[in-house]
Design a protein around this motif. Structure first.
Motif, PDB file in Angstrom:
ATOM      1  N   ALA A  72       0.807  -1.222   0.000  1.00 26.85           N
ATOM      2  CA  ALA A  72       0.000   0.000   0.000  1.00 26.85           C
ATOM      3  C   ALA A  72       0.844   1.278   0.000  1.00 26.85           C
ATOM      4  O   ALA A  72       0.297   2.370   0.062  1.00 26.85           O
ATOM      5  CB  ALA A  72      -0.929  -0.009   1.213  1.00 26.85           C
ATOM      6  N   HIS A  73       2.167   1.149  -0.023  1.00 28.99           N
ATOM      7  CA  HIS A  73       3.040   2.322   0.055  1.00 28.99           C
ATOM      8  C   HIS A  73       4.003   2.349  -1.128  1.00 28.99           C
ATOM      9  O   HIS A  73       5.112   1.827  -1.061  1.00 28.99           O
ATOM     10  CB  HIS A  73       3.824   2.323   1.372  1.00 28.99           C
ATOM     11  CG  HIS A  73       2.955   2.472   2.564  1.00 28.99           C
ATOM     12  ND1 HIS A  73       2.429   1.387   3.231  1.00 28.99           N
ATOM     13  CD2 HIS A  73       2.502   3.574   3.189  1.00 28.99           C
ATOM     14  CE1 HIS A  73       1.696   1.813   4.236  1.00 28.99           C
ATOM     15  NE2 HIS A  73       1.712   3.141   4.235  1.00 28.99           N
ATOM     16  N   PRO A  74       3.583   2.960  -2.249  1.00 27.50           N
ATOM     17  CA  PRO A  74       4.492   3.038  -3.398  1.00 27.50           C
ATOM     18  C   PRO A  74       5.734   3.860  -3.067  1.00 27.50           C
ATOM     19  O   PRO A  74       5.690   4.738  -2.213  1.00 27.50           O
ATOM     20  CB  PRO A  74       3.649   3.731  -4.474  1.00 27.50           C
ATOM     21  CG  PRO A  74       2.473   4.308  -3.791  1.00 27.50           C
ATOM     22  CD  PRO A  74       2.320   3.622  -2.465  1.00 27.50           C
ATOM     23  N   GLY A  75       6.827   3.528  -3.723  1.00 22.63           N
ATOM     24  CA  GLY A  75       8.060   4.289  -3.545  1.00 22.63           C
ATOM     25  C   GLY A  75       9.021   3.703  -2.535  1.00 22.63           C
ATOM     26  O   GLY A  75      10.063   4.293  -2.259  1.00 22.63           O
ATOM     27  N   VAL A  76       8.692   2.542  -1.971  1.00 25.50           N
ATOM     28  CA  VAL A  76       9.580   1.933  -0.975  1.00 25.50           C
ATOM     29  C   VAL A  76      10.950   1.637  -1.591  1.00 25.50           C
ATOM     30  O   VAL A  76      11.980   1.947  -1.003  1.00 25.50           O
ATOM     31  CB  VAL A  76       8.963   0.645  -0.381  1.00 25.50           C
ATOM     32  CG1 VAL A  76       9.967  -0.100   0.485  1.00 25.50           C
ATOM     33  CG2 VAL A  76       7.714   0.984   0.424  1.00 25.50           C
ATOM     34  N   ALA A  77      10.966   1.063  -2.797  1.00 29.46           N
ATOM     35  CA  ALA A  77      12.242   0.735  -3.442  1.00 29.46           C
ATOM     36  C   ALA A  77      13.052   2.002  -3.688  1.00 29.46           C
ATOM     37  O   ALA A  77      14.268   2.030  -3.441  1.00 29.46           O
ATOM     38  CB  ALA A  77      12.011  -0.015  -4.747  1.00 29.46           C
ATOM     39  N   ALA A  78      12.401   3.058  -4.149  1.00 33.10           N
ATOM     40  CA  ALA A  78      13.110   4.312  -4.405  1.00 33.10           C
ATOM     41  C   ALA A  78      13.742   4.852  -3.126  1.00 33.10           C
ATOM     42  O   ALA A  78      14.894   5.298  -3.122  1.00 33.10           O
ATOM     43  CB  ALA A  78      12.152   5.349  -4.998  1.00 33.10           C
ATOM     44  N   LYS A  79      13.005   4.801  -2.026  1.00 30.59           N
ATOM     45  CA  LYS A  79      13.541   5.278  -0.747  1.00 30.59           C
ATOM     46  C   LYS A  79      14.711   4.412  -0.288  1.00 30.59           C
ATOM     47  O   LYS A  79      15.695   4.919   0.241  1.00 30.59           O
ATOM     48  CB  LYS A  79      12.442   5.289   0.313  1.00 30.59           C
ATOM     49  CG  LYS A  79      11.408   6.357   0.073  1.00 30.59           C
ATOM     50  CD  LYS A  79      10.284   6.279   1.094  1.00 30.59           C
ATOM     51  CE  LYS A  79       9.181   7.269   0.749  1.00 30.59           C
ATOM     52  NZ  LYS A  79       8.033   7.129   1.634  1.00 30.59           N
ATOM     53  N   MET A  80      14.591   3.094  -0.488  1.00 33.67           N
ATOM     54  CA  MET A  80      15.666   2.189  -0.106  1.00 33.67           C
ATOM     55  C   MET A  80      16.934   2.503  -0.898  1.00 33.67           C
ATOM     56  O   MET A  80      18.013   2.651  -0.332  1.00 33.67           O
ATOM     57  CB  MET A  80      15.240   0.739  -0.344  1.00 33.67           C
ATOM     58  CG  MET A  80      16.334  -0.274  -0.064  1.00 33.67           C
ATOM     59  SD  MET A  80      15.937  -1.929  -0.676  1.00 33.67           S
ATOM     60  CE  MET A  80      16.022  -1.699  -2.439  1.00 33.67           C
ATOM     61  N   PHE A  81      16.798   2.628  -2.236  1.00 29.56           N
ATOM     62  CA  PHE A  81      17.965   2.909  -3.073  1.00 29.56           C
ATOM     63  C   PHE A  81      18.547   4.281  -2.771  1.00 29.56           C
ATOM     64  O   PHE A  81      19.765   4.464  -2.787  1.00 29.56           O
ATOM     65  CB  PHE A  81      17.614   2.764  -4.552  1.00 29.56           C
ATOM     66  CG  PHE A  81      17.334   1.352  -4.965  1.00 29.56           C
ATOM     67  CD1 PHE A  81      18.230   0.330  -4.668  1.00 29.56           C
ATOM     68  CD2 PHE A  81      16.168   1.033  -5.634  1.00 29.56           C
ATOM     69  CE1 PHE A  81      17.968  -0.989  -5.032  1.00 29.56           C
ATOM     70  CE2 PHE A  81      15.900  -0.280  -6.009  1.00 29.56           C
ATOM     71  CZ  PHE A  81      16.803  -1.287  -5.704  1.00 29.56           C
ATOM     72  N   GLU A  82      17.708   5.252  -2.468  1.00 31.06           N
ATOM     73  CA  GLU A  82      18.177   6.592  -2.109  1.00 31.06           C
ATOM     74  C   GLU A  82      18.993   6.545  -0.813  1.00 31.06           C
ATOM     75  O   GLU A  82      20.050   7.169  -0.701  1.00 31.06           O
ATOM     76  CB  GLU A  82      16.989   7.528  -1.942  1.00 31.06           C
ATOM     77  CG  GLU A  82      17.377   8.959  -1.663  1.00 31.06           C
ATOM     78  CD  GLU A  82      16.147   9.863  -1.555  1.00 31.06           C
ATOM     79  OE1 GLU A  82      16.131  10.698  -0.645  1.00 31.06           O
ATOM     80  OE2 GLU A  82      15.235   9.707  -2.381  1.00 31.06           O
ATOM     81  N   ALA A  83      18.509   5.778   0.163  1.00 30.10           N
ATOM     82  CA  ALA A  83      19.235   5.653   1.433  1.00 30.10           C
ATOM     83  C   ALA A  83      20.608   5.010   1.218  1.00 30.10           C
ATOM     84  O   ALA A  83      21.613   5.453   1.783  1.00 30.10           O
ATOM     85  CB  ALA A  83      18.419   4.840   2.435  1.00 30.10           C
ATOM     86  N   LEU A  84      20.659   3.963   0.384  1.00 32.91           N
ATOM     87  CA  LEU A  84      21.941   3.304   0.104  1.00 32.91           C
ATOM     88  C   LEU A  84      22.880   4.237  -0.650  1.00 32.91           C
ATOM     89  O   LEU A  84      24.066   4.329  -0.336  1.00 32.91           O
ATOM     90  CB  LEU A  84      21.705   2.020  -0.689  1.00 32.91           C
ATOM     91  CG  LEU A  84      20.952   0.917   0.048  1.00 32.91           C
ATOM     92  CD1 LEU A  84      20.620  -0.222  -0.895  1.00 32.91           C
ATOM     93  CD2 LEU A  84      21.736   0.427   1.244  1.00 32.91           C
ATOM     94  N   SER A  85      22.337   4.939  -1.632  1.00 43.58           N
ATOM     95  CA  SER A  85      23.136   5.882  -2.406  1.00 43.58           C
ATOM     96  C   SER A  85      23.705   6.979  -1.522  1.00 43.58           C
ATOM     97  O   SER A  85      24.859   7.379  -1.674  1.00 43.58           O
ATOM     98  CB  SER A  85      22.280   6.490  -3.517  1.00 43.58           C
ATOM     99  OG  SER A  85      22.992   7.476  -4.193  1.00 43.58           O
ATOM    100  N   GLY A  86      22.910   7.460  -0.581  1.00 41.97           N
ATOM    101  CA  GLY A  86      23.349   8.505   0.336  1.00 41.97           C
ATOM    102  C   GLY A  86      24.539   8.095   1.187  1.00 41.97           C
ATOM    103  O   GLY A  86      25.325   8.929   1.629  1.00 41.97           O
ATOM    104  N   ARG A  87      24.675   6.793   1.379  1.00 42.55           N
ATOM    105  CA  ARG A  87      25.822   6.268   2.137  1.00 42.55           C
ATOM    106  C   ARG A  87      26.896   5.697   1.216  1.00 42.55           C
ATOM    107  O   ARG A  87      27.812   5.026   1.653  1.00 42.55           O
ATOM    108  CB  ARG A  87      25.361   5.196   3.106  1.00 42.55           C
ATOM    109  CG  ARG A  87      24.358   5.719   4.104  1.00 42.55           C
ATOM    110  CD  ARG A  87      24.741   5.274   5.456  1.00 42.55           C
ATOM    111  NE  ARG A  87      23.782   5.786   6.405  1.00 42.55           N
ATOM    112  CZ  ARG A  87      24.129   6.352   7.527  1.00 42.55           C
ATOM    113  NH1 ARG A  87      25.393   6.470   7.829  1.00 42.55           N
ATOM    114  NH2 ARG A  87      23.225   6.769   8.355  1.00 42.55           N
ATOM    115  N   GLN A  88      26.731   5.938  -0.099  1.00 45.35           N
ATOM    116  CA  GLN A  88      27.676   5.477  -1.120  1.00 45.35           C
ATOM    117  C   GLN A  88      27.878   3.957  -1.085  1.00 45.35           C
ATOM    118  O   GLN A  88      28.994   3.449  -1.202  1.00 45.35           O
ATOM    119  CB  GLN A  88      28.993   6.226  -1.004  1.00 45.35           C
ATOM    120  CG  GLN A  88      28.784   7.702  -1.267  1.00 45.35           C
ATOM    121  CD  GLN A  88      29.948   8.567  -0.869  1.00 45.35           C
ATOM    122  OE1 GLN A  88      30.831   8.134  -0.142  1.00 45.35           O
ATOM    123  NE2 GLN A  88      29.937   9.789  -1.343  1.00 45.35           N
TER     124      GLN A  88
END
Length: 92
Positions: A72-88
């Motif tokens: 029910a919450h679209p965008g979970v994958a995008a948030k996950m990848f953004e968090a990983l990217s933010g930590r390189q």
């Protein structure tokens, strides 16, 4: 020695072109302790079943994001990848 049937694994298939030739690879996860045995078992079958290389990469880890609420919450994958990217953190 474990047989292929006794390993618990998660399977993914990808289709892509290499040098203009359609090909498929199958990736799956086994317990790290079973990696060499899985590779050896599959290499023995490679000629008979007609596939090429069997590769094991011991330098990577499987990470899963799991939860019923993700439906029910679209965008979970995008948030996950953004968090990983933010930590390189590199994703393969």
């Amino acid at each position: 020695m474990a047989t292929l049937e006794t390993w618990f694994f998660t399977l993914t298939q990808r289709c892509h072109k290499i040098d203009g030739i359609l090909t498929r690879d199958i990736a799956f996860t086994v317990a790290q302790i079973d990696a060499e045995s899985a590779k050896n078992t599959l290499e023995k079958s490679a000629v008979e079943l007609g596939w090429g290389e069997v590769a094991v990469d011991k330098q990577i880890a499987k990470v899963s994001v799991v939860g019923f609420g993700m439906v029910a919450h679209p965008g979970v994958a995008a948030k996950m990848f953004e968090a990983l990217s933010g930590r390189q953190i590199n994703i393969q």
